[in-house]
Scaffold this active site. Structure first.
Site, mmCIF file in Angstrom:
data_model
loop_
_atom_site.group_PDB
_atom_site.id
_atom_site.type_symbol
_atom_site.label_atom_id
_atom_site.label_comp_id
_atom_site.label_asym_id
_atom_site.label_seq_id
_atom_site.Cartn_x
_atom_site.Cartn_y
_atom_site.Cartn_z
ATOM 1 N N ASN A 153 0.735 -1.289 0.070
ATOM 2 C CA ASN A 153 -0.175 0.067 0.044
ATOM 3 C C ASN A 153 0.861 1.215 -0.131
ATOM 4 O O ASN A 153 0.288 2.334 -0.611
ATOM 5 C CB ASN A 153 -1.043 0.081 1.202
ATOM 6 C CG ASN A 153 -0.533 -0.171 2.367
ATOM 7 O OD1 ASN A 153 0.898 -0.557 2.610
ATOM 8 N ND2 ASN A 153 -1.064 0.079 3.500
ATOM 9 N N GLU A 250 4.638 -4.667 12.020
ATOM 10 C CA GLU A 250 3.448 -3.439 11.655
ATOM 11 C C GLU A 250 2.428 -4.241 11.108
ATOM 12 O O GLU A 250 2.514 -4.599 9.755
ATOM 13 C CB GLU A 250 4.047 -2.236 10.629
ATOM 14 C CG GLU A 250 5.548 -1.681 11.520
ATOM 15 C CD GLU A 250 4.539 -0.626 12.550
ATOM 16 O OE1 GLU A 250 3.370 -0.483 12.821
ATOM 17 O OE2 GLU A 250 5.361 0.029 13.137
HETATM 18 P P1 NAD Z 1 0.788 -9.624 3.384
HETATM 19 O O1 NAD Z 1 0.960 -9.935 4.688
HETATM 20 O O2 NAD Z 1 0.144 -10.600 2.529
HETATM 21 O O3 NAD Z 1 2.453 -9.566 2.769
HETATM 22 C C1 NAD Z 1 3.378 -8.587 3.451
HETATM 23 C C2 NAD Z 1 4.605 -8.938 2.791
HETATM 24 O O4 NAD Z 1 5.047 -10.035 3.451
HETATM 25 C C3 NAD Z 1 4.808 -8.998 1.333
HETATM 26 O O5 NAD Z 1 6.066 -8.514 0.879
HETATM 27 C C4 NAD Z 1 4.682 -10.704 1.298
HETATM 28 O O6 NAD Z 1 5.559 -11.009 0.117
HETATM 29 C C5 NAD Z 1 5.619 -10.903 2.343
HETATM 30 N N1 NAD Z 1 5.369 -12.381 2.935
HETATM 31 C C6 NAD Z 1 4.027 -13.118 2.831
HETATM 32 N N2 NAD Z 1 4.558 -14.241 3.523
HETATM 33 C C7 NAD Z 1 5.720 -14.275 4.050
HETATM 34 C C8 NAD Z 1 6.233 -15.153 4.905
HETATM 35 N N3 NAD Z 1 5.724 -16.555 5.068
HETATM 36 N N4 NAD Z 1 7.614 -15.034 5.251
HETATM 37 C C9 NAD Z 1 8.087 -13.612 4.761
HETATM 38 N N5 NAD Z 1 7.476 -12.713 4.078
HETATM 39 C C10 NAD Z 1 6.152 -13.038 3.531
HETATM 40 O O7 NAD Z 1 0.301 -8.153 3.444
HETATM 41 P P2 NAD Z 1 -0.120 -7.434 2.127
HETATM 42 O O8 NAD Z 1 -1.377 -7.978 1.531
HETATM 43 O O9 NAD Z 1 1.071 -7.074 1.155
HETATM 44 O O10 NAD Z 1 -0.475 -5.661 2.814
HETATM 45 C C11 NAD Z 1 -1.778 -5.529 3.239
HETATM 46 C C12 NAD Z 1 -1.607 -5.979 4.915
HETATM 47 O O11 NAD Z 1 -0.539 -5.124 5.559
HETATM 48 C C13 NAD Z 1 -2.688 -5.345 5.755
HETATM 49 O O12 NAD Z 1 -3.252 -6.455 6.552
HETATM 50 C C14 NAD Z 1 -2.204 -4.194 6.347
HETATM 51 O O13 NAD Z 1 -3.109 -3.677 7.616
HETATM 52 C C15 NAD Z 1 -1.108 -4.476 6.666
HETATM 53 N N6 NAD Z 1 -0.239 -3.119 6.770
HETATM 54 C C16 NAD Z 1 0.273 -2.734 7.993
HETATM 55 C C17 NAD Z 1 0.882 -1.519 8.107
HETATM 56 C C18 NAD Z 1 1.371 -0.990 9.450
HETATM 57 O O14 NAD Z 1 2.268 -0.247 9.703
HETATM 58 N N7 NAD Z 1 1.050 -1.641 10.723
HETATM 59 C C19 NAD Z 1 1.104 -0.616 6.969
HETATM 60 C C20 NAD Z 1 0.826 -1.070 5.656
HETATM 61 C C21 NAD Z 1 0.032 -2.086 5.580
#
Ligand code: NAD
Length: 487
Positions: A153, A250
């Site tokens: 995002n 996060e």
């Molecule tokens: P996601 O959890 O699907 O993926 C996040 C990242 O983790 C990606 O780069 C993905 O390739 C990687 N990933 C996935 N599985 C993994 C594993 N097993 N080991 C290591 N890396 C792995 O999230 P998304 O769909 O990309 O983003 C949306 C989510 O992120 C939402 O839940 C949102 O709330 C959260 N988010 C949180 C913050 C914050 O600061 N708290 C900010 C932005 C987004």
């Protein structure tokens, strides 16, 4: 392909390719057009990235912190000079309107580099601890090689929010962007080199959920900072724990935004709209449960509908566009599914609720949507949707709304709109969340800590608090007298 980088990865100061890695496309969400084709990192690329970070980190950590800071501030200046081009790239990567990216994405990355560049010299001091005749002192030590893993995002912001404090403290980083938005981090890596960051201090390795674990489990990695969903957080935390690595998590949220009947209606509605529709609702801290006190509920909904109906959807590169598409077709399907569930479960649709028809059909557009009469047990009130879907719930008393606001596993953020200053602070105090806004929503200046409690994660990004998450203390005891041994 209009945004094709020279190669997929950026390691040891240069672009690197390994075509043995699984190919994947970067798609412009507004048109569905393939704008770049990349390869996920192979184990060999991961090795190369971690090895280059490990080697470069020692030299970087040995520099005077003020010298590191100067370089980071230079990177911030370059980002600001190229704000337009970087914002356009961020728009291509994410589909977010240029109206947003131009003020909120590269510039927020620059804020972070400027801030941590500034504190590098002044904020990394240790303590002197008098112990009578003897004394001790503490030193803030870099952790070593840090891995950053980003969500889709805010690709450039997330990259900088992790790199800036990490590098300021003398760490090196391997950053893995989300596979949905791989492009921005490569440009940030180029800018670091241009600003004078030594080769290998900041590296980018592409990939998805199969690549991430290679980094998280690497024996030479000291810390993992993840921005992502709660389920991913659990997996990454578990993997990092087995290697006793430091973590910052996060994660997601389902934050409450509470509107009391004495609040300025226009401000509260503006806050609720920002906290649900900005970035097409793809913001972790969004106030997706809007609790409105019963006395003003219908007035609130009527005006909210009026203001939502005129939101301008369309071409993200048009500066007048206020709402772009979702990041992917899959994410849009997921959000449409939540809208259908809401209707089935008895929520009242106020505005939106589907796919708009006056935008290109190939884009992943979706209408900004408001549901009213949402109850605490409905799916849309419990699960993170990550799309422009606002749930309006109503309440009678302060005590009741606080209990309901806190009845969730998440704890990222919260908001309260009221004209009563005492109530504002009282409610802020009781909301279980890492950040609470009073009469505002979703503002995250770098000066203030940002992060979650409960399942929304732990550790803090931004502010001086982030230094604690990218360094550890060494204590040195200095004896000024004889050794008092009983033998
Ligand atoms: P996601 O959890 O699907 O993926 C996040 C990242 O983790 C990606 O780069 C993905 O390739 C990687 N990933 C996935 N599985 C993994 C594993 N097993 N080991 C290591 N890396 C792995 O999230 P998304 O769909 O990309 O983003 C949306 C989510 O992120 C939402 O839940 C949102 O709330 C959260 N988010 C949180 C913050 C914050 O600061 N708290 C900010 C932005 C987004």
């Amino acid at each position: 392909m209009r945004a094709q980088p020279k190669a997929s990865h950026f390691i040891d100061g240069e672009y690197v390719e390994d075509t043995a890695g699984t190919p994947f496309d970067s798609i412009y969400p507004a048109t569905g057009e393939v704008i770049a084709r990349l390869h996920a990192a192979t184990p060999a690329i991961v090795e190369k990235a971690v090895a280059s970070a490990k080697r470069a980190q020692k030299e970087w950590a040995a520099m005077a912190p003020s010298a590191r800071g100067r370089i980071l501030r230079k990177a911030a200046d370059i980002i600001r000079e190229r704000n337009r081009a970087l914002s356009e790239l961020e728009t291509l990567d994410t589909g977010k309107p240029i109206q947003e990216t131009i003020v909120a994405d590269p510039s927020s990355g620059a804020d972070s580099l400027e801030f941590f560049g500034g504190v590098a010299a002044a904020g990394l001091n240790g303590d002197y601890i008098p112990l009578g005749e003897s004394f001790a002192y503490t030193k803030r030590m870099a952790l070593g090689v840090c891995v950053g893993i980003g969500a889709w995002n805010y690709p450039q912001q997330i990259c900088c929010w992790k790199a800036a404090p990490a590098l300021a403290c003398g760490n090196a980083m391997v950053f893995k962007p989300s596979e949905m938005t791989p492009l921005g981090a490569l440009k940030i890596a180029e800018i670091f080199i241009e600003a004078g960051v030594p080769k290998g201090v900041f590296n980018v390795a592409q990939g998805d959920r199969t690549t991430g674990p290679l980094l998280v489990n690497h024996k030479d990695v000291a810390k993992v900072s993840l921005t992502g969903s709660v389920p991913t957080g659990r997996k990454v935390y578990e993997a990092a724990a087995s290697g006793l690595r430091h973590v910052t998590m996060e994660l997601g949220g389902k934050s409450p935004l509470i509107v009391f009947d004495d609040a300025s209606l226009e401000d509260a509605i503006g806050g609720a709209m920002l906290g649900n529709f900005y970035s097409t609702g793809q913001i972790c801290s969004n106030g997706t449960r809007v609790f409105v006190q019963k006395g003003i509920k219908e007035k609130f909904l009527a005006r909210l509908k009026e203001r939502t109906k005129v939101i301008k959807l369309g071409d993200p590169m048009d500066e007048a566009t206020q709402l772009g598409p979702m990041v992917s077709g899959a994410q849009r399907e997921k959000v449409l599914g939540y809208m259908e569930t809401a209707k089935k479960e008895g929520a009242r649709l106020i505005v939106g609720g589907g796919i708009p028809n006056d935008v290109p059909a190939e884009g992943f557009y979706i209408q900004p949507t408001v549901f009213a009469d949402v109850t605490d047990d409905m799916t849309i009130a419990r699960e993170e949707i990550f799309g422009p879907v606002m749930s309006v719930l109503d309440f009678d008393t302060e005590e009741e709304v606080i209990a309901r606001a806190n009845a969730t596993e998440f704890g990222l953020a919260g908001g309260v709109f009221t004209a009563d200053i005492t109530r504002g602070h009282r409610v802020a105090d009781q909301i279980e969340a890492g950040t609470v806004w009073i009469n505002a929503y979703n503002l995250t200046p770098v000066e203030m800590p940002f992060g979650g409690v409960k399942s929304s994660g732990f550790g803090r990004e931004n502010s001086l608090a982030a230094l604690d998450h990218y360094s550890e203390l060494k204590t040195v005891y200095v004896s000024m007298g004889p050794v008092d041994a009983p033998y």
